[in-house]
Design an enzyme around this catalytic site. Sequence first.
Site, mmCIF file in Angstrom:
data_model
loop_
_atom_site.group_PDB
_atom_site.id
_atom_site.type_symbol
_atom_site.label_atom_id
_atom_site.label_comp_id
_atom_site.label_asym_id
_atom_site.label_seq_id
_atom_site.Cartn_x
_atom_site.Cartn_y
_atom_site.Cartn_z
ATOM 1 N N LYS A 105 14.113 54.371 3.471
ATOM 2 C CA LYS A 105 13.925 55.713 2.869
ATOM 3 C C LYS A 105 12.601 56.360 3.275
ATOM 4 C CE LYS A 105 17.057 54.950 -1.035
ATOM 5 N NZ LYS A 105 17.269 53.487 -0.983
ATOM 6 N N ARG A 106 12.271 56.270 4.542
ATOM 7 C CA ARG A 106 11.059 56.918 5.008
ATOM 8 C C ARG A 106 11.318 58.405 5.228
ATOM 9 N NH1 ARG A 106 9.608 52.276 3.434
ATOM 10 N NH2 ARG A 106 8.407 50.874 4.764
#
Lengths: 309, 309
Positions: A105-106
């Site tokens: 989830k960058r």
Amino acid sequence: MINKLTAKIQKTKAPIVVGLDPMLNYIPKHIQEKAFKEFGETLEGAAEAIWQFNKEIVDKTYDLIPAVKPQIAMYEQFGIPGIMAFKKTVDYCKSKDLVVIGDIKRGDIGSTSAAYATGHIGKVQIGANKIAPFDEDFVTLNPYMGADSITPFIDVCKEEKKGLFILVKTSNPSSGDFQDQMVGDRPVYELVGEKVAQWGETCMGDDYSYVGAVVGATYPEMGKTLRKIMPKAYILVPGYGAQGGQGKDLVHFFNEDGLGAIVNSSRGIIAAYKQEKYAKFGEENFADASRAAAEDMIADIAGALEAAK
Amino acid sequence: MINKLTAKIQKTKAPIVVGLDPMLNYIPKHIQEKAFKEFGETLEGAAEAIWQFNKEIVDKTYDLIPAVKPQIAMYEQFGIPGIMAFKKTVDYCKSKDLVVIGDIKRGDIGSTSAAYATGHIGKVQIGANKIAPFDEDFVTLNPYMGADSITPFIDVCKEEKKGLFILVKTSNPSSGDFQDQMVGDRPVYELVGEKVAQWGETCMGDDYSYVGAVVGATYPEMGKTLRKIMPKAYILVPGYGAQGGQGKDLVHFFNEDGLGAIVNSSRGIIAAYKQEKYAKFGEENFADASRAAAEDMIADIAGALEAAK
């Protein structure tokens, strides 16, 4: 990589992914004790425990399933030794021919997103060498910063034939705080879904795009709408099992070809031995419980898809 | 920690933070060559180069500035050795009494966000031990998943007296894709700003909250509005210098007490020796160029604040 994922789902007849999200309290005592005996009650000890736990689950399930999804947060919480266990897990799963979805989830601006993309699915140039640092097959991304946070990942996907799952509508209770806000007559998550479809058109595999989406099992009606908005996007569906989603909620996440969605279960599989239903296996045989839980999940989804035909 | 940050800003008269975001092409040849000679053109070699680069910049600027902001993506791109250089940088900066803002932009659902919070600003329980894995002072967070992605961090902040900067309006060109969407007559970023203010009320330092916000220097008018919506939030302002923001754009990010904002510059300071203005220092003395650039930035902002009085 989306072609490989699709082929593996067809071969296993299992549109599921096992979330390798080890918490220390999921890990049987005998594994913890052995690791702590060798490394002490340290970050190294915890990392060894989660690695041994993962390895046994993978050994007992890899023939049933197409993919795994290690959640990097669960490794980052044990600092550098934890991240080393993450990398060992990625490599081991790939050696078993599993597709590895790095749940990272960058999301950041241009050059910074490019650095994440390089680190996780690309290769970094160091002098004359090109090295793949983490080398997952897919990663999850957060779109809040907009297109220029996503496009560096798409560039790497094209080059390396890797894939993405972009957060559209997440499974958690407060996902609505911002995702459900109405922009005119449409919620934010639909606008994000449209962008995912557009981005996806620029890098297609045979039938599906390299750019997929995350849509929580806990919101089946929204899944139905988003399925139509993003017909060529694979949808990664968290929230099955422990978070409340069931097979029957999931049918609209799939396309008519029976493909297009892959459903994640983490706790429900990796900590199955703690459920009454699988308690008969005992803590020592936790990975057999995981196998049984994976089989049950596959049957539940297959049954729901069959009933919906 | 917000009290320490405020005190350090008052003492140094420098509401700035140096972004330690090392790209290999910023790093002088002599440092790269030395590192590659020792470790080869490997992840380890690259990590050694960025660590030596950081260390020299910190040694030459730490007395001027209150804080640093290492961007973890730039370390993650070099895999595990890169993350080890991140941790070394965090520890070294803390040994120089700098406030360390980990620019991690994490965000996930409940238990996963709790794992990130534990890993970066908290302590993880392993058997009888409590260990702080990364131990930054502040971290940046992405709010797209809503309140339950943020509250685990707030809980850790209360316990450990650490702090947060939550993305509200980012500095990049496509930040508007979702952040500027109008919900009724108000953009999404204002709704996020309101939430930041609410979350902040639950954990106040002396004058400012432990919960701050990120608002890009590139959007000064929005900064003015958000300053009013979040009067007690420290605003971390990226986008100064290389991204186009200038001192005069920044005055409305500050409160009347002259506090409430901290302006980041990364490239503009760490790669100053590459600018014509600082070329006289030469590549060997890159860190002296960084010091001069930091002094100029402090003067630019002080001048703008003075002129606005």
